[in-house]
Design an enzyme around this catalytic site. Sequence first.
Site, PDB file in Angstrom:
ATOM      1  CD  GLU B  91     -43.773 -51.860  30.340  1.00 11.76           C
ATOM      2  OE1 GLU B  91     -43.166 -51.942  29.272  1.00 11.76           O
ATOM      3  OE2 GLU B  91     -44.903 -52.330  30.529  1.00 11.76           O
ATOM      4  CB  CYS B 123     -40.089 -54.130  26.382  1.00 11.45           C
ATOM      5  SG  CYS B 123     -41.409 -54.855  27.354  1.00 11.45           S
ATOM      6  CB  THR B 164     -43.562 -63.621  31.445  1.00 11.60           C
ATOM      7  OG1 THR B 164     -44.725 -62.905  31.045  1.00 11.60           O
ATOM      8  CG2 THR B 164     -43.567 -65.006  30.824  1.00 11.60           C
ATOM      9  CG  HIS B 246     -38.124 -57.722  24.315  1.00 10.35           C
ATOM     10  ND1 HIS B 246     -37.842 -57.404  25.626  1.00 10.35           N
ATOM     11  CD2 HIS B 246     -39.462 -57.938  24.257  1.00 10.35           C
ATOM     12  CE1 HIS B 246     -38.962 -57.415  26.318  1.00 10.35           C
ATOM     13  NE2 HIS B 246     -39.966 -57.737  25.518  1.00 10.35           N
ATOM     14  CG  ASN B 278     -40.779 -59.606  29.384  1.00 18.30           C
ATOM     15  OD1 ASN B 278     -39.789 -58.874  29.289  1.00 18.30           O
ATOM     16  ND2 ASN B 278     -41.886 -59.393  28.695  1.00 18.30           N
ATOM     17  CB  SER B 308     -45.628 -53.074  23.235  1.00 18.08           C
ATOM     18  OG  SER B 308     -45.371 -54.452  23.373  1.00 18.08           O
TER      19      SER B 308
END
Lengths: 133, 357
Positions: B91, B123, B164, B246, B278, B308
């Site tokens: 992304e 993600c 994150t 994840h 993350n 998401s």
Amino acid sequence: MEIPRHWRLKKQRYSLQGEICPHCEGKIFPPRDVCPHCGNDARTTFTFSGRGKIYSFTHVTEAPAGFEETAPYTVALVQLEEGPVVTAQLTDVQADEVEIGMPVEMVTRKIRSDGDERGIIIYGYKFRPVMQH
Amino acid sequence: MEQPQTQILAHKPAKPVGIVGYGAYVPRYRLPAREVARIWKGGKDEAPVREKAVPGADEDVITMSIEAARNALARARIHAHEIRAVWVGSESHPYAVKPSSTVVAEAIGAPVSIQAGDWEFACKAGTEAMVAAIAMVSAGMGRYALAIGMDTAQGRPGDALEYTAAAGGAAYLIGPAEESLAVVEGTYSYVTDTPDFWRRAHERYPEHGQRFTGDPAYFKHITEAGKQLMKDLGVTAADIQYAVFHQPNTKFPQRVGKMLGFTPEQIQPGLLSPVIGNTYAGAAMIGLSAVLDCAKPGDRILVVSFGSGAGSDAFLFRTTEALVERQRLALQTQDYIARRTEIDYGMYVRLRGKLAD
């Protein structure tokens, strides 16, 4: 904007693609189609391993236009394992860690943006200290 | 129409395929969570990770994907001209229009006769590309396909995500089962329209639905995908050595692992978010690379991503005898994690281009 020039040089810049002389086996970088060792025609593609040692270096604090984003940085002459010496930026290294003879390896990184955030991004080779595994 | 409970929904590749090579990448800079707390919370905050990986000024999803792909090729010991697809899920593609995948393909020496494209599904863009690569190789459209999940994630200054949002990921070369270091036993994906996190066109930073990102999003999709895959393949958590989920923070993957019946020991080797943050489209994929670095032949590994918007891809892999000799053919995930240069918030602001003109 120099799109055609960047496009023409992408193979050598992305992956250190040079040439090997079919007559004397000399390895050539950057590619120039004539062997600098024996003077014969040399157009056979050869991709370099990317491993080498620092032959000499200098620190740049006042970067030329287009390179300000990564300044200060170190520029080195890197003697490739196959022979040729290339000029390139070092990356992922502190200035005081750099030494003549230091083993380095090629990585493909952003070199600069052509123009502001609207232009193309130029990618190419840099060298970093060899990572052990 | 409701699907009957007995129906097998998982996919088993028609022709057996697996992972023939894999490679991780994490940039060298680390921003400790205490730095974010120092600037925005007076130093007092319960951080969701210890620190996160930050890309250098000359790094982006393209350069990081190139290095991970080179590691995958080194492990597969094949030449790039045998690849028939180069797919990059992210992304944070450097261009809004112009594929990352063509630069990556050219840099690793892939031929011109390939599929190439950039994938976007928050993600899980990378694992979506991996499902497609499995399908493509299984269908006989190519001997090898490369699927990459890589991100340099964006966090708005002062937002909870700034602790994150990190950089890193991994590349997977999918090929015939007989050459694989881990064979695909099955995949299953679970997808709904759930608006938990998004970034509109031309916006620099994403928005999120606060607590809505938990139960109806992350936990719902991962448990549905993971349970269905295990049920359809006739395995339980006890038949599986490692599970990777994840990992947007430290707690979520630990909790979802427990919900699916896994012990902390099964989760630990693939849980990297405490030390790298993350990595978005890279997160589940680099968790898998860390597990492959230490797994033994015959181990089963469950991987469930979450993107998401929302969805999860679940995979069950079984490692082969070929794994052991290939683990050392390229830099391992922990080699990159150990290469660590701590930076302060000021350097982070410079490296991530957060200074206004």
